[in-house]
Design a protein around this motif. Sequence first.
Motif, PDB file in Angstrom:
ATOM      1  N   ALA A  65      44.774  59.504 -44.656  1.00 42.65           N
ATOM      2  CA  ALA A  65      43.471  59.153 -45.227  1.00 42.65           C
ATOM      3  C   ALA A  65      43.079  57.702 -44.959  1.00 42.65           C
ATOM      4  O   ALA A  65      41.941  57.309 -45.218  1.00 42.65           O
ATOM      5  CB  ALA A  65      43.489  59.417 -46.731  1.00 42.65           C
ATOM      6  N   VAL A  66      44.022  56.912 -44.460  1.00 43.67           N
ATOM      7  CA  VAL A  66      43.758  55.482 -44.267  1.00 43.67           C
ATOM      8  C   VAL A  66      43.294  55.221 -42.832  1.00 43.67           C
ATOM      9  O   VAL A  66      43.829  55.793 -41.894  1.00 43.67           O
ATOM     10  CB  VAL A  66      45.033  54.660 -44.576  1.00 43.67           C
ATOM     11  CG1 VAL A  66      44.792  53.173 -44.339  1.00 43.67           C
ATOM     12  CG2 VAL A  66      45.495  54.918 -46.004  1.00 43.67           C
ATOM     13  N   ASP A  67      42.283  54.397 -42.673  1.00 43.42           N
ATOM     14  CA  ASP A  67      41.809  54.023 -41.333  1.00 43.42           C
ATOM     15  C   ASP A  67      42.656  52.850 -40.828  1.00 43.42           C
ATOM     16  O   ASP A  67      42.255  51.690 -40.882  1.00 43.42           O
ATOM     17  CB  ASP A  67      40.326  53.621 -41.393  1.00 43.42           C
ATOM     18  CG  ASP A  67      40.086  52.464 -42.351  1.00 43.42           C
ATOM     19  OD1 ASP A  67      40.789  52.396 -43.395  1.00 43.42           O
ATOM     20  OD2 ASP A  67      39.221  51.617 -42.065  1.00 43.42           O
ATOM     21  N   TRP A  68      43.836  53.170 -40.355  1.00 38.46           N
ATOM     22  CA  TRP A  68      44.780  52.133 -39.946  1.00 38.46           C
ATOM     23  C   TRP A  68      44.196  51.251 -38.847  1.00 38.46           C
ATOM     24  O   TRP A  68      43.521  51.738 -37.942  1.00 38.46           O
ATOM     25  CB  TRP A  68      46.097  52.764 -39.488  1.00 38.46           C
ATOM     26  CG  TRP A  68      46.774  53.486 -40.606  1.00 38.46           C
ATOM     27  CD1 TRP A  68      46.771  54.829 -40.849  1.00 38.46           C
ATOM     28  CD2 TRP A  68      47.497  52.889 -41.686  1.00 38.46           C
ATOM     29  NE1 TRP A  68      47.455  55.111 -41.999  1.00 38.46           N
ATOM     30  CE2 TRP A  68      47.915  53.934 -42.544  1.00 38.46           C
ATOM     31  CE3 TRP A  68      47.835  51.573 -42.013  1.00 38.46           C
ATOM     32  CZ2 TRP A  68      48.650  53.710 -43.698  1.00 38.46           C
ATOM     33  CZ3 TRP A  68      48.576  51.350 -43.163  1.00 38.46           C
ATOM     34  CH2 TRP A  68      48.972  52.405 -43.993  1.00 38.46           C
ATOM     35  N   ARG A  69      44.473  49.948 -38.961  1.00 37.55           N
ATOM     36  CA  ARG A  69      44.003  48.997 -37.954  1.00 37.55           C
ATOM     37  C   ARG A  69      45.201  48.272 -37.365  1.00 37.55           C
ATOM     38  O   ARG A  69      46.220  48.067 -38.062  1.00 37.55           O
ATOM     39  CB  ARG A  69      43.067  47.979 -38.625  1.00 37.55           C
ATOM     40  CG  ARG A  69      41.813  48.615 -39.218  1.00 37.55           C
ATOM     41  CD  ARG A  69      40.951  47.582 -39.935  1.00 37.55           C
ATOM     42  NE  ARG A  69      41.625  47.015 -41.089  1.00 37.55           N
ATOM     43  CZ  ARG A  69      41.152  47.091 -42.350  1.00 37.55           C
ATOM     44  NH1 ARG A  69      39.998  47.705 -42.599  1.00 37.55           N
ATOM     45  NH2 ARG A  69      41.815  46.532 -43.339  1.00 37.55           N
ATOM     46  N   ARG A  70      45.053  47.880 -36.125  1.00 35.25           N
ATOM     47  CA  ARG A  70      46.129  47.140 -35.470  1.00 35.25           C
ATOM     48  C   ARG A  70      46.468  45.887 -36.298  1.00 35.25           C
ATOM     49  O   ARG A  70      45.564  45.180 -36.745  1.00 35.25           O
ATOM     50  CB  ARG A  70      45.688  46.758 -34.060  1.00 35.25           C
ATOM     51  CG  ARG A  70      46.768  46.157 -33.184  1.00 35.25           C
ATOM     52  CD  ARG A  70      46.476  46.366 -31.697  1.00 35.25           C
ATOM     53  NE  ARG A  70      46.410  47.786 -31.356  1.00 35.25           N
ATOM     54  CZ  ARG A  70      47.500  48.569 -31.192  1.00 35.25           C
ATOM     55  NH1 ARG A  70      48.716  48.067 -31.314  1.00 35.25           N
ATOM     56  NH2 ARG A  70      47.349  49.836 -30.903  1.00 35.25           N
ATOM     57  N   GLY A  71      47.738  45.686 -36.545  1.00 36.33           N
ATOM     58  CA  GLY A  71      48.162  44.516 -37.311  1.00 36.33           C
ATOM     59  C   GLY A  71      48.396  44.802 -38.783  1.00 36.33           C
ATOM     60  O   GLY A  71      48.992  43.985 -39.488  1.00 36.33           O
TER      61      GLY A  71
ATOM     62  N   ARG B  10      38.218  60.833 -49.430  1.00 36.17           N
ATOM     63  CA  ARG B  10      38.764  60.720 -48.061  1.00 36.17           C
ATOM     64  C   ARG B  10      40.135  61.378 -47.942  1.00 36.17           C
ATOM     65  O   ARG B  10      40.760  61.301 -46.882  1.00 36.17           O
ATOM     66  CB  ARG B  10      38.827  59.250 -47.616  1.00 36.17           C
ATOM     67  CG  ARG B  10      39.748  58.346 -48.398  1.00 36.17           C
ATOM     68  CD  ARG B  10      39.822  56.955 -47.755  1.00 36.17           C
ATOM     69  NE  ARG B  10      38.521  56.303 -47.783  1.00 36.17           N
ATOM     70  CZ  ARG B  10      38.111  55.453 -48.735  1.00 36.17           C
ATOM     71  NH1 ARG B  10      38.929  55.121 -49.716  1.00 36.17           N
ATOM     72  NH2 ARG B  10      36.909  54.911 -48.697  1.00 36.17           N
ATOM     73  N   THR B  11      40.585  62.026 -48.988  1.00 36.02           N
ATOM     74  CA  THR B  11      41.914  62.653 -48.978  1.00 36.02           C
ATOM     75  C   THR B  11      41.785  64.155 -48.740  1.00 36.02           C
ATOM     76  O   THR B  11      41.074  64.841 -49.474  1.00 36.02           O
ATOM     77  CB  THR B  11      42.627  62.394 -50.325  1.00 36.02           C
ATOM     78  OG1 THR B  11      42.618  60.987 -50.593  1.00 36.02           O
ATOM     79  CG2 THR B  11      44.059  62.905 -50.283  1.00 36.02           C
TER      80      THR B  11
END
Lengths: 406, 406
Positions: free
Chosen positions: A118-124, A260-261
Amino acid sequence: MLAYQDTNGRLRDNFGMPIGSPARQEAFPRLLSDLWELDPDITFLNHGSFGSVPEPVLLSSMRWRAHVERRPIEVLARRLPALMGEVRLRVAEFLGSRPECTGFITNATAGCNSALAAVDWRRGDRVLFLNHGYNAVRQCIHHHAVTRGAEIDIVDIPWPVRCSADIVSRVLGGIGPRTRMLVIDQVTSPTALVLPIADIVRGAREAGTLTLVDGAHAPGMIPLDVSAIDADWWCGNLHKWCYAPKGCAVIVPAERQRDRTHPPVISHHLGRSFADEFDWQGTFDPAPWLCAGDAIEFTVSAAGGTLRERNRRLARWAHDMLCARLGESPLVESDADTLLGSMACVRVPSALRRRFASAAEMQAWLHDEHRIEIPVIDFGGWHVRLSAAPYNTNEDYERLARALSA
Amino acid sequence: MLAYQDTNGRLRDNFGMPIGSPARQEAFPRLLSDLWELDPDITFLNHGSFGSVPEPVLLSSMRWRAHVERRPIEVLARRLPALMGEVRLRVAEFLGSRPECTGFITNATAGCNSALAAVDWRRGDRVLFLNHGYNAVRQCIHHHAVTRGAEIDIVDIPWPVRCSADIVSRVLGGIGPRTRMLVIDQVTSPTALVLPIADIVRGAREAGTLTLVDGAHAPGMIPLDVSAIDADWWCGNLHKWCYAPKGCAVIVPAERQRDRTHPPVISHHLGRSFADEFDWQGTFDPAPWLCAGDAIEFTVSAAGGTLRERNRRLARWAHDMLCARLGESPLVESDADTLLGSMACVRVPSALRRRFASAAEMQAWLHDEHRIEIPVIDFGGWHVRLSAAPYNTNEDYERLARALSA
């Protein structure tokens, strides 16, 4: 109340006190332990891994399966939404969660997958995880977050563990400016520690870090108020310490994360409501979910409502007895009243350890030679992780003590 | 062989031929239909939606659950990999798939989720889907592909359907330069068409388009050689026409897609092997998977190995009889021998249709007034979708004909 027969066939309660009078014996027409189908030839001290189902809940699951086979469309298509609505209310009441934020899943790991997806993972981004964390969940983090550019930081909690306050300060001290999410067990798997999760989640929230609490072992083992914890996502199994059939678990997102889940399997009801999406993940056997209410009823009312406290006391008694008999210092140095639930770890004596090439080999020896089922875990030193379930009695741990002193 | 009792209590075979001599009657100690637990008060003509389980397979699932409850760790932790390896060999042999590319899942929709999640969708990608497609799978496409920038194109297959060749040319004609993937049913859900999938997949492959075949209804209904189809991903249920318990299905990626294909729930074995990853998706009830071999055994050997052909003939007989009795033209204009399996659709007569506000209302009327369980589907006109399962007899469809002629 519960009872067991001692070697002379005399009934005793689970703390070894004789249940003297014949009249009182009649009050126990069946031993509580007779409700389980476990092989009587095995001393079963590993309820923690997969749970085990007592007769009333097993019968409930069989009845639901019979209903489905009798009228598949009536039950699965027409009645299921209302049936699931009812059972969700009961489960939410038990967990202290909001029904509209309580979704059924197969197991807590499935819930961790949903949360991490559900998380919009971002680089870093960085994910904080504990050295006591569960391997399957670490794999989930890898799959959902690391492949999208995140990295995992491990916070080390010393083992033997010092005290609750030390755990809180170490975990919160591990949160850095890039820590997007803390993924933490409510009860750790390799080390059976009941973590001070309320304080940890509060601290993480104040630091602006998302929280995923894997409460796999929590329901039925410790008092729960999931809404009060206010993690971004919490999940837990009902098939361990609530005695539901395998495949019965829940995910509870905070309301701010609910929309978003999504469940691991997307089906017809995408976007309709959280409950609708989770209730139907394609054709399946709904029996484990439909008897969750009966499982909770058993958990809170069997043996006069004493199961949780009785399991906790029995685990603690077994832990203290084993440490004393083996001459080993406890792996929990203080705060044992809060850090231990219905499981506990005890060091393997070094004389015994030397006889085996691996922890797995020693576990097989306990099983094959002593007919004792208990995990032997290599976590910077070997220990056994004992469980105390309603069918276990003091004598089970005495048998373990004899095997480990051999 | 199988039999049913006519209204005079006389045994007849399923094509209505009397089974005359008492000696021959003794050869049928039980009717095949007695193996199902379906409510005898309901004429059950909807095997297609969720399947239904015969006694030998039901008993097999109960035995597996009993084994697990007797020795949870022994079965789930130590023996499961070998047990799953055995059952996978049997399933792969039956499907014509490679065992190392055959993964167990809960249902075909779960497999579609895995396949769609395996693609690195790019903005501007297009997914080709049919107007006869399954709503749940369309939701999967939305969730996995559209949210990552892809768009859905719908290819229209006329209904009534013309012929196999027309379907092939329309589907392949729908593939454009941006079509990244074709998602197509092997047997359509609202219209019960057995699509010419081999020709379609070959054409799509030649056009450089990925293919996902949802064979939800295919195993046990039609002859299968999954490897020969060579779709990028194929999935199918064993709990419909192979009579396994609900929750038994497989995904088969082509070898070229295998390493990027993961189960809906990631657990311990991520990256170990495709089979290991799918075999363990967290704590669950493995009984539906473990009795897949028994389900296939039943499918291929019950009633002298005639089940598939017998279902197909009975569906065709019911279809032709109903069209004639209701005076309705068939919805399959030609090629019925290849386009129909063990399900078929028949138009609802317009005089009857006018009595109801919706297809759902008419379906409820058939259930409540006539005790007939059959879906009434609104697909540019109303039709009933009948199933022909081993427990169904000619008389079931005669009853339907009487209700629809009312």
